[in-house]
Scaffold this active site. Structure first.
Site: not given
Ligand code: CAA
Length: 394
Positions: A132, A363
């Site tokens: 995550s 995801e």
């Molecule tokens: N859309 C666009 N931009 C996003 C975003 C989104 N959904 N979420 C975060 N961002 C951007 C933020 O705007 C920020 O941009 P800036 O650099 O301009 O400030 C940057 O990303 C960093 O974000 P945060 O400051 O919010 O970071 P955070 O650490 O507080 O949180 C999070 C980020 C939302 C938790 C992110 O880490 C996340 O989505 N984690 C989950 C990862 C995930 O989905 N993994 C799945 C693995 S792939 C998979 O499962 C594929 C498979 O094989 C089936």
């Protein structure tokens, strides 16, 4: 407001339903039991066009909209979520990401192979210590002038053992934190790429999930997607669309369990009448129908918003959160409705229940979806307009 599907969307839906019933269903129980990768079925899905549905025809794809894609995902997932996750990752994470952000050279080189299923792709973001918390990438891509030197380990990679192309997120400049991450295109047969053991999973057991190790892999700079440091943005933008695909998968799993439950409840008799006539069962069917319809609205709306080029990050997170929770809840109910039959493999619902669980995890877990939704709420960026002060504000 128009809820009707157009002719092309209806044709895709019917084709996916027929394919799932005729091709996927016959072997689905055995593939789940034996953890058998559906190689032949994947080849046929490629021939049917399911692996590159949204890719432009100029790169060998179907040129379809996201709504058509989710309709196909839903129907395939009613029967075999192991196959549909392969469709989802290849379409939304790999092909869409490459077509949207790749260079012309990258697109011409890779998309025709990926869109037809000649090659399958993987999306390599998760790590042993970064699931995550995806900004904390340990995998490194050291800048060596004309190439990057890639080192690290990626975990739980869908299509890990079979994919020929990996999109790998790696840290180049630690000082810049997530803005120092790059996304690199790596070919699976490059020197230094090692595919680890296949995971023995609770559900989606036909899909091929592996750890992948990269050791001093030389990746040319021409294989970087986007500008230097764009990798994390790439991953997030791509996952926003990927989550619509997984939401559709969850919707399909719930729908498959629902269809089986309705049929069973009408046939099975207890206390002198079909169990569907007992309120205890009829109310379960009512709750399933209500949540599945609500999930459908969220999933189709998120897909439609993507097709309209609107901001769909909140909508896709809501669709995934709601549909995956509904899938988990109602596949458990489907097993309950089937009673003892529900607990054995022949009746499919126990597999659907096991498959449903992953939709709350990959995801982005349900908790991550709540992070994404709440941040959208607080920024006032939801599709339904919100009056900043609220109608009853003083
Ligand atoms: N859309 C666009 N931009 C996003 C975003 C989104 N959904 N979420 C975060 N961002 C951007 C933020 O705007 C920020 O941009 P800036 O650099 O301009 O400030 C940057 O990303 C960093 O974000 P945060 O400051 O919010 O970071 P955070 O650490 O507080 O949180 C999070 C980020 C939302 C938790 C992110 O880490 C996340 O989505 N984690 C989950 C990862 C995930 O989905 N993994 C799945 C693995 S792939 C998979 O499962 C594929 C498979 O094989 C089936």
């Amino acid at each position: 407001m128009n809820f009707a599907l157009n002719e092309e969307q209806q044709a895709v839906q019917q084709a996916a339903r027929d394919f799932a019933q005729n091709i996927l269903k016959p072997g689905v129980i055995g593939r789940d039991r034996d953890q058998k990768y559906p190689a032949d079925e994947v080849r046929q899905m490629g021939e049917m066009g399911f692996l590159g549905m949204m890719v432009s025809p100029e790169y060998g794809g179907g040129g379809m909209d996201t709504v058509s894609y989710v309709l196909a995902m839903e129907e395939l997932s009613k029967v075999d979520a192991s196959c549909s996750v392969i469709v989802s990752v290849n379409n939304s994470l790999v092909c869409w990401g490459l077509e949207t952000f790749g260079t012309e050279e990258q697109k011409q080189k890779y998309l025709p192979k990926l869109a037809t299923g000649e090659w399958i792709g993987s999306f390599c973001l998760s790590e042993p210590e970064a699931g995550s918390d995806a900004t904390h990438q340990r995998t490194t891509a050291v800048d060596m002038g004309d190439h990057y030197l890639l080192n690290g380990t990626k975990n739980w990679i869908t299509n890990g053992g079979t994919s020929k192309l990996h999109l790998v997120m790696a840290q180049t400049d630690k000082e810049k934190r997530h803005r120092g991450i790059n996304c690199l295109i790596v070919e699976a047969d490059q020197e230094g790429v090692t595919i680890g053991a296949k995971e023995d999973k609770l559900g989606i057991r036909g899909s091929d999930t592996h750890t992948i190790m990269y050791s001093d892999v030389k990746v040319p700079k021409t294989n970087r997607i986007g500008d230097e440091g764009f990798g994390f943005k790439f991953a997030m933008a791509t996952l926003n669309g990927g989550r619509i695909g997984i939401a559709a998968q969850a919707l399909g799993i719930a729908g498959g369990a629902f269809e089986l439950s309705v049929t069973y409840a009408k046939e099975r008799e207890a206390f002198g009448q079909p169990i569907a006539q007992h309120q205890a069962i009829a109310f379960k069917l009512a709750d399933m129908a209500k949540d599945i319809e609500a999930a459908k609205m969220l999933v189709y709306r998120a897909a439609w918003m993507k097709d309209q080029h609107m901001d769909y990050s909140g909508a896709s997170a809501m669709a995934k959160l709601f549909a995956s929770e509904a899938a988990m809840k109602h596949t458990v109910e489907a097993v309950q409705i089937h009673g003892g039959y529900g607990y054995v493999k022949e009746y499919h619902v126990e597999r659907l229940m096991r498959d449903a669980k992953i939709t709350q995890i990959y995801e982005g877990t349900s908790e991550v979806q709540r992070i994404v939704i709440s941040r959208n709420v607080l920024k006032g960026q939801l599709y339904v307009p919100m009056w900043a002060d609220g109608v009853l504000a003083h």
